[in-house]
Enzyme design. Structure first.
Site, PDB file in Angstrom:
ATOM      1  N   GLY A  37       0.741  -1.185   0.126  1.00  0.00           N
ATOM      2  CA  GLY A  37      -0.487  -0.096   0.244  1.00  0.00           C
ATOM      3  C   GLY A  37       1.306   1.872   0.260  1.00  0.00           C
ATOM      4  N   CYS A  38       0.075   2.148  -0.468  1.00  0.00           N
ATOM      5  CA  CYS A  38       0.954   3.935  -0.738  1.00  0.00           C
ATOM      6  C   CYS A  38       1.485   4.392   0.590  1.00  0.00           C
ATOM      7  CB  CYS A  38       0.167   4.617  -1.963  1.00  0.00           C
ATOM      8  SG  CYS A  38      -1.187   5.131  -1.293  1.00  0.00           S
ATOM      9  N   ASN A  39       1.081   4.351   1.552  1.00  0.00           N
ATOM     10  CA  ASN A  39       0.897   4.921   2.520  1.00  0.00           C
ATOM     11  C   ASN A  39       1.740   4.299   3.553  1.00  0.00           C
ATOM     12  OD1 ASN A  39      -1.117   7.223   2.088  1.00  0.00           O
ATOM     13  ND2 ASN A  39      -2.521   5.577   2.509  1.00  0.00           N
ATOM     14  N   VAL A  40       1.721   2.211   3.506  1.00  0.00           N
ATOM     15  CA  VAL A  40       2.291   1.848   3.894  1.00  0.00           C
ATOM     16  C   VAL A  40       3.528   2.343   3.552  1.00  0.00           C
ATOM     17  CG1 VAL A  40       3.011  -0.559   4.818  1.00  0.00           C
ATOM     18  CG2 VAL A  40       1.010   0.188   3.836  1.00  0.00           C
TER      19      VAL A  40
END
Length: 354
Positions: free
Chosen positions: A156-159
């Site tokens: 995931g991008c936020n991850v």
């Protein structure tokens, strides 16, 4: 250089799928094959992505195993919960393609975490596509597990932003992972292309809007999983994303208590050590703070770390383009490792400014 692999992209009409296509068009050893969609089937690709001129006259085909099979690489840029079905159908059809899932279906190792945060049956766990992830118990990085892989779960991008910001401190024991606070400014492309009232320009421009507050965001268990991989015994995370009126980019500000007796110089040395040889993760000079403008269009993660001595906390920041290093770039980087190509092939660290 001679093209050696063909790649199909499923979900090619969306932002992530379009970004995958943009990167593949510049890859020296990839030829773009089938481009598939769902509601856009039969439309010209140029209607969805007018900036992808070399592919403008391609027509979106149905997203099914028959269309995707026969390629060397299949990239799934589908809504969460859709990739598992397509991957299973490809296997049943006898496809031996390398499959990269840009959705969440195969990221989590714990089926219970998946069921709690996504509410459906777990599709299984694939090798995790964050090459720079520190594996503290092995003294290695995740890239070692991606070489030769046939299935890859793209993070995931936020991850990615939170993990890259803080993991050196976790791996070295310089921070306490039982009290991690992460606040992120996130561009609107991270919310996808669906027409929703709160995503309209009239609602978004000039406004900052928090969402998934109070530990409800689906990226929480994935971040915790990564920090455990980096060496955390247990993780407590407060995670708050905020939509910012920009199309691309994530700026993550992550803090955690500093271990007693540790100096700011020791903290900086740990980040320098872990990222010194990474081609896409760069620790900025002291006093220079990452911005999303610095990474627009690039597969770069810019990191900075400081010590708030009065608060007794480490403050780590990371800026990425959510569509590149946060999604499509991570897919291509992982694809390169899986296919035995140079990890940097087709990827750029040069951003777009202003």
């Amino acid at each position: 250089m001679q093209v050696t692999f063909t790649a199909a992209v499923a979900g090619a009409s969306g932002y992530a799928g379009g970004e995958v296509l943009r990167l593949l068009l510049g890859h020296p050893e990839i030829e773009v094959g089938a481009v598939t969609a769902h509601s856009n089937v039969g439309q010209r690709l140029g209607e969805a992505h007018p900036h992808l001129l070399p592919l403008a006259d391609r027509v979106f085909e149905p997203t099914d195993a028959a269309t995707l099979a026969g390629h060397d690489v299949v990239v799934l840029a589908l809504p969460h919960g859709r990739s598992g079905e397509i991957a299973a159908a490809l296997a049943a059809a006898g496809s031996d393609a390398l499959v990269l899932d840009c959705g969440a279906d195969h990221r989590l190792a714990d089926a219970g975490d998946w069921e709690r945060f996504y509410g459906t049956a777990h599709a299984g766990t694939w090798p995790y596509g964050l090459p720079e992830l520190i594996l503290a118990d092995q003294g290695a990085r995740q890239r070692d597990r991606l070489r030769g892989a046939r299935r890859v779960a793209v993070p995931g991008c936020n991850v990615t932003a939170v993990t890259l910001a803080l993991q050196p401190g976790v791996a070295t024991g310089l921070v306490d992972p039982a009290d991690v606070v992460a606040v992120l400014a996130v561009g609107y492309s991270g919310a996808g292309k669906a027409a929703k009232t709160h995503l309209l320009a009239a609602e978004a421009l000039g406004s900052l809007a928090p969402y998934a507050v109070g530990g409800t965001h689906r990226h929480v268990p994935e971040i915790e999983q990564n920090l455990r991989a980096a060496g955390a015994g247990s993780v407590r995370l407060s995670f708050t994303p905020v939509l910012a009126p920009v199309s691309r980019g994530i700026l993550a500000t992550v803090t955690a208590p500093l271990t007693a007796g540790i100096s700011p110089a020791t903290v900086r040395a740990a980040w320098e050590q872990y990222y010194a040889d990474e081609p896409f993760v760069h620790l900025l000079p002291e006093g220079t703070w990452p911005t999303t403008a610095m990474v627009t269009g690039a597969n770069t993660a810019l990191v900075q770390v400081a010590v708030d001595e009065r608060a007794g906390r480490v403050v780590a920041l990371c800026a990425i383009d959510n569509l590149v290093k946060g999604t499509a770039g991570a897919a291509v980087q992982s694809m390169n490792l899986a296919l035995g190509l140079p990890e940097t092939a087709g990827l750029c660290t040069v951003g777009v400014a202003p």
